[in-house]
Design an enzyme around this catalytic site. Structure first.
Site, PDB file in Angstrom:
ATOM      1  N   SER A 146       0.824  -1.216   0.000  1.00 30.30           N
ATOM      2  CA  SER A 146       0.000   0.000   0.000  1.00 30.30           C
ATOM      3  C   SER A 146       0.860   1.269   0.000  1.00 30.30           C
ATOM      4  CB  SER A 146      -0.988   0.005   1.175  1.00 30.30           C
ATOM      5  OG  SER A 146      -0.334   0.245   2.394  1.00 30.30           O
TER       6      SER A 146
ATOM      7  N   HIS B 284       8.538   3.343   8.904  1.00 32.23           N
ATOM      8  CA  HIS B 284       8.320   2.490  10.065  1.00 32.23           C
ATOM      9  C   HIS B 284       7.091   3.005  10.815  1.00 32.23           C
ATOM     10  CE1 HIS B 284       9.329  -0.340  13.195  1.00 32.23           C
ATOM     11  NE2 HIS B 284       9.115   0.607  14.081  1.00 32.23           N
TER      12      HIS B 284
ATOM     13  N   ASP C  71      16.020   0.210  11.984  1.00 30.06           N
ATOM     14  CA  ASP C  71      15.109   1.343  12.230  1.00 30.06           C
ATOM     15  C   ASP C  71      15.822   2.489  12.950  1.00 30.06           C
ATOM     16  OD1 ASP C  71      13.048  -0.155  11.065  1.00 30.06           O
ATOM     17  OD2 ASP C  71      12.504  -1.066  12.975  1.00 30.06           O
TER      18      ASP C  71
HETATM   19  C1  GRF Z   1       3.811  -0.571   6.860  1.00 31.78           C
HETATM   20  O1  GRF Z   1       3.127  -0.477   8.088  1.00 31.78           O
HETATM   21  C2  GRF Z   1       5.205  -0.026   6.997  1.00 31.78           C
HETATM   22  O2  GRF Z   1       5.300   1.012   7.920  1.00 31.78           O
HETATM   23  C3  GRF Z   1       5.960  -1.226   7.492  1.00 31.78           C
HETATM   24  O3  GRF Z   1       5.409  -2.319   6.821  1.00 31.78           O
HETATM   25  C4  GRF Z   1       4.068  -2.020   6.456  1.00 31.78           C
HETATM   26  C5  GRF Z   1       3.965  -2.210   4.987  1.00 31.78           C
HETATM   27  O4  GRF Z   1       2.666  -2.030   4.520  1.00 31.78           O
HETATM   28  N1  GRF Z   1       7.376  -1.056   7.255  1.00 31.78           N
HETATM   29  P1  GRF Z   1       2.389  -1.935   2.948  1.00 31.78           P
HETATM   30  O5  GRF Z   1       2.913  -3.240   2.330  1.00 31.78           O
HETATM   31  O6  GRF Z   1       3.089  -0.737   2.412  1.00 31.78           O
HETATM   32  O7  GRF Z   1       0.894  -1.855   2.834  1.00 31.78           O
END
Ligand code: GRF
Length: 211
Positions: free
Chosen positions: A24, A120, A156
Protein backbone atom coordinates in the site's frame (compact mmCIF):
# COMPACT_ATOMS: atom_id res chain seq x y z
CA UNK A 1 29.36 14.40 10.19
CA UNK A 2 27.50 15.80 7.20
CA UNK A 3 26.64 14.24 3.88
CA UNK A 4 25.78 15.58 0.46
CA UNK A 5 22.12 15.60 -0.60
CA UNK A 6 20.87 13.72 -3.55
CA UNK A 7 21.13 15.98 -6.59
CA UNK A 8 19.56 14.30 -9.57
CA UNK A 9 19.72 17.55 -11.58
CA UNK A 10 17.10 18.07 -14.25
CA UNK A 11 16.29 14.38 -14.56
CA UNK A 12 13.61 12.81 -12.40
CA UNK A 13 14.88 10.93 -9.38
CA UNK A 14 14.70 7.23 -10.18
CA UNK A 15 13.14 5.24 -7.35
CA UNK A 16 13.59 1.54 -6.74
CA UNK A 17 10.86 0.07 -4.52
CA UNK A 18 11.60 -2.97 -2.35
CA UNK A 19 8.59 -4.76 -0.87
CA UNK A 20 7.49 -8.06 0.63
CA UNK A 21 3.73 -7.67 1.03
CA UNK A 22 0.56 -5.88 0.03
CA UNK A 23 2.36 -2.74 -1.13
CA UNK A 24 0.00 0.00 0.00
CA UNK A 25 2.89 2.41 0.59
CA UNK A 26 4.26 1.62 -2.86
CA UNK A 27 0.82 2.44 -4.31
CA UNK A 28 0.65 5.70 -2.34
CA UNK A 29 4.01 6.70 -3.83
CA UNK A 30 2.91 5.67 -7.34
CA UNK A 31 -0.33 7.64 -6.97
CA UNK A 32 1.45 10.73 -5.66
CA UNK A 33 3.68 10.63 -8.74
CA UNK A 34 0.83 10.07 -11.20
CA UNK A 35 -1.30 12.85 -9.70
CA UNK A 36 1.63 15.30 -9.70
CA UNK A 37 1.76 15.63 -5.90
CA UNK A 38 5.20 14.10 -5.89
CA UNK A 39 7.22 15.87 -8.53
CA UNK A 40 10.69 15.15 -9.87
CA UNK A 41 10.54 11.42 -9.23
CA UNK A 42 9.60 8.25 -11.07
CA UNK A 43 9.45 4.58 -10.16
CA UNK A 44 12.19 2.82 -12.11
CA UNK A 45 11.65 -0.68 -10.77
CA UNK A 46 9.78 -2.67 -8.13
CA UNK A 47 11.53 -5.60 -6.46
CA UNK A 48 9.91 -8.18 -4.19
CA UNK A 49 11.62 -10.87 -2.16
CA UNK A 50 8.30 -12.77 -1.90
CA UNK A 51 6.85 -14.33 -5.05
CA UNK A 52 3.16 -13.89 -4.23
CA UNK A 53 3.39 -10.46 -2.58
CA UNK A 54 0.32 -8.37 -3.38
CA UNK A 55 2.60 -5.52 -4.42
CA UNK A 56 3.94 -7.56 -7.34
CA UNK A 57 0.50 -7.90 -8.94
CA UNK A 58 -0.10 -4.17 -8.42
CA UNK A 59 3.23 -3.26 -10.04
CA UNK A 60 2.42 -5.42 -13.05
CA UNK A 61 -1.07 -3.84 -13.30
CA UNK A 62 0.62 -0.44 -13.39
CA UNK A 63 2.98 -1.66 -16.11
CA UNK A 64 6.06 -1.02 -13.99
CA UNK A 65 9.23 -3.09 -14.35
CA UNK A 66 8.99 -5.69 -11.57
CA UNK A 67 11.42 -8.38 -10.47
CA UNK A 68 11.08 -11.11 -7.86
CA UNK A 69 14.21 -12.33 -6.09
CA UNK A 70 12.99 -14.92 -3.61
CA UNK A 71 15.09 -14.57 -0.47
CA UNK A 72 13.86 -17.57 1.53
CA UNK A 73 16.72 -19.98 2.14
CA UNK A 74 19.27 -17.73 0.46
CA UNK A 75 22.35 -16.13 2.00
CA UNK A 76 21.64 -12.46 2.66
CA UNK A 77 24.70 -11.08 0.92
CA UNK A 78 24.19 -13.17 -2.21
CA UNK A 79 20.51 -12.21 -2.43
CA UNK A 80 21.30 -8.55 -1.82
CA UNK A 81 23.98 -8.60 -4.53
CA UNK A 82 21.34 -9.64 -7.06
CA UNK A 83 19.07 -6.82 -5.96
CA UNK A 84 21.93 -4.29 -6.14
CA UNK A 85 22.67 -5.42 -9.70
CA UNK A 86 19.02 -5.02 -10.67
CA UNK A 87 18.73 -1.57 -9.06
CA UNK A 88 21.88 -0.38 -10.80
CA UNK A 89 20.70 -1.83 -14.11
CA UNK A 90 17.54 0.29 -13.76
CA UNK A 91 19.54 3.42 -12.93
CA UNK A 92 18.06 3.75 -9.44
CA UNK A 93 19.07 6.86 -7.44
CA UNK A 94 16.98 6.21 -4.33
CA UNK A 95 15.81 2.92 -2.85
CA UNK A 96 12.49 3.05 -0.97
CA UNK A 97 11.69 0.19 1.37
CA UNK A 98 7.93 -0.23 1.40
CA UNK A 99 7.17 -3.10 3.74
CA UNK A 100 10.40 -4.91 2.84
CA UNK A 101 10.56 -7.44 5.66
CA UNK A 102 14.17 -8.54 5.51
CA UNK A 103 17.28 -6.97 7.01
CA UNK A 104 19.66 -5.56 4.44
CA UNK A 105 23.34 -6.49 4.43
CA UNK A 106 26.03 -3.91 5.16
CA UNK A 107 27.10 -4.27 1.53
CA UNK A 108 23.63 -3.21 0.35
CA UNK A 109 23.57 -0.16 2.64
CA UNK A 110 27.09 0.76 1.49
CA UNK A 111 26.00 0.51 -2.16
CA UNK A 112 23.40 3.28 -1.55
CA UNK A 113 24.78 5.54 1.21
CA UNK A 114 21.99 7.86 2.45
CA UNK A 115 20.13 6.69 -0.63
CA UNK A 116 17.76 4.25 1.07
CA UNK A 117 14.53 5.32 2.77
CA UNK A 118 12.34 3.21 5.02
CA UNK A 119 8.95 3.80 6.59
CA UNK A 120 8.32 2.49 10.06
CA UNK A 121 4.94 2.55 11.85
CA UNK A 122 6.10 4.21 15.08
CA UNK A 123 7.59 7.47 16.23
CA UNK A 124 11.21 6.30 16.27
CA UNK A 125 13.27 5.80 18.34
CA UNK A 126 10.27 4.29 20.15
CA UNK A 127 9.29 0.78 19.18
CA UNK A 128 11.74 -0.36 16.50
CA UNK A 129 11.36 -3.84 15.04
CA UNK A 130 8.30 -5.96 14.43
CA UNK A 131 4.73 -5.12 15.49
CA UNK A 132 5.49 -1.51 16.37
CA UNK A 133 1.77 -0.73 16.70
CA UNK A 134 1.26 -3.64 19.13
CA UNK A 135 4.29 -2.48 21.10
CA UNK A 136 2.76 1.01 21.32
CA UNK A 137 -0.56 -0.35 22.64
CA UNK A 138 1.20 -2.60 25.17
CA UNK A 139 3.37 0.27 26.39
CA UNK A 140 0.35 2.52 26.79
CA UNK A 141 1.62 5.53 24.88
CA UNK A 142 -0.90 8.30 24.15
CA UNK A 143 0.68 9.43 20.87
CA UNK A 144 1.77 7.16 18.02
CA UNK A 145 2.66 7.67 14.37
CA UNK A 146 5.11 6.86 11.64
CA UNK A 147 8.66 7.73 10.69
CA UNK A 148 10.41 7.98 7.32
CA UNK A 149 14.15 7.63 7.77
CA UNK A 150 17.33 6.94 5.89
CA UNK A 151 18.57 3.40 6.37
CA UNK A 152 21.90 2.77 8.06
CA UNK A 153 23.51 -0.38 9.44
CA UNK A 154 21.22 -0.56 12.46
CA UNK A 155 17.57 -1.57 12.55
CA UNK A 156 15.11 1.34 12.23
CA UNK A 157 17.86 3.73 13.23
CA UNK A 158 19.02 6.10 10.45
CA UNK A 159 18.52 9.86 10.10
CA UNK A 160 14.85 10.88 10.38
CA UNK A 161 13.41 12.69 7.35
CA UNK A 162 9.76 13.02 8.44
CA UNK A 163 7.32 11.95 11.13
CA UNK A 164 3.55 12.18 11.51
CA UNK A 165 1.83 11.75 14.85
CA UNK A 166 -1.70 10.73 15.85
CA UNK A 167 -3.37 10.28 19.24
CA UNK A 168 -3.87 6.74 20.51
CA UNK A 169 -7.58 6.37 21.28
CA UNK A 170 -8.85 4.52 24.32
CA UNK A 171 -10.83 2.30 21.96
CA UNK A 172 -7.72 1.39 19.92
CA UNK A 173 -6.21 -2.04 19.65
CA UNK A 174 -3.11 -2.87 17.62
CA UNK A 175 -5.22 -3.40 14.50
CA UNK A 176 -7.18 -0.13 14.56
CA UNK A 177 -4.06 1.81 15.51
CA UNK A 178 -2.17 0.23 12.58
CA UNK A 179 -5.00 1.22 10.22
CA UNK A 180 -4.93 4.84 11.35
CA UNK A 181 -1.13 5.01 11.27
CA UNK A 182 -1.21 3.60 7.73
CA UNK A 183 -3.28 6.59 6.58
CA UNK A 184 -0.47 8.84 7.87
CA UNK A 185 2.20 6.65 6.25
CA UNK A 186 0.60 7.19 2.85
CA UNK A 187 0.96 10.96 3.34
CA UNK A 188 4.39 10.95 4.99
CA UNK A 189 6.22 8.73 2.52
CA UNK A 190 5.53 10.68 -0.69
CA UNK A 191 6.20 13.95 1.18
CA UNK A 192 9.54 12.68 2.45
CA UNK A 193 10.53 11.44 -1.00
CA UNK A 194 9.62 14.87 -2.37
CA UNK A 195 11.95 16.51 0.14
CA UNK A 196 14.78 14.16 -0.78
CA UNK A 197 14.08 14.54 -4.51
CA UNK A 198 14.28 18.34 -4.20
CA UNK A 199 17.89 18.04 -3.03
CA UNK A 200 17.20 21.07 -0.83
CA UNK A 201 18.38 19.59 2.40
CA UNK A 202 21.47 18.78 4.34
CA UNK A 203 22.22 15.98 6.76
CA UNK A 204 24.16 17.26 9.74
CA UNK A 205 24.96 14.53 12.20
CA UNK A 206 21.62 12.86 12.85
CA UNK A 207 19.63 15.88 11.72
CA UNK A 208 17.87 16.25 8.37
CA UNK A 209 17.67 19.98 7.74
CA UNK A 210 15.65 21.64 4.96
CA UNK A 211 17.35 24.51 3.18
C1 GRF B 1 3.81 -0.57 6.86
O1 GRF B 1 3.13 -0.48 8.09
C2 GRF B 1 5.21 -0.03 7.00
O2 GRF B 1 5.30 1.01 7.92
C3 GRF B 1 5.96 -1.23 7.49
O3 GRF B 1 5.41 -2.32 6.82
C4 GRF B 1 4.07 -2.02 6.46
C5 GRF B 1 3.97 -2.21 4.99
O4 GRF B 1 2.67 -2.03 4.52
N1 GRF B 1 7.38 -1.06 7.25
P1 GRF B 1 2.39 -1.94 2.95
O5 GRF B 1 2.91 -3.24 2.33
O6 GRF B 1 3.09 -0.74 2.41
O7 GRF B 1 0.89 -1.86 2.83
Amino acid sequence: MSSAPLKPGANPLRIGILLSGRGSNFLAIAEAISTGKLKGAEIAVVISNVADAGGVAKALELGLPCHVFVSKGRARQEHDAEMIGCLWAHGVDLVCLAGYMRLLSKAFVAAFPNRILNIHPSLLPAFPGLDAQGQAIEYGVKVAGCTVHFVDDHLDHGVIVAQRAIPVLESDDAHTLAQRILVEEHIAYPEAIGLVASGDYEVRGRRFLKR
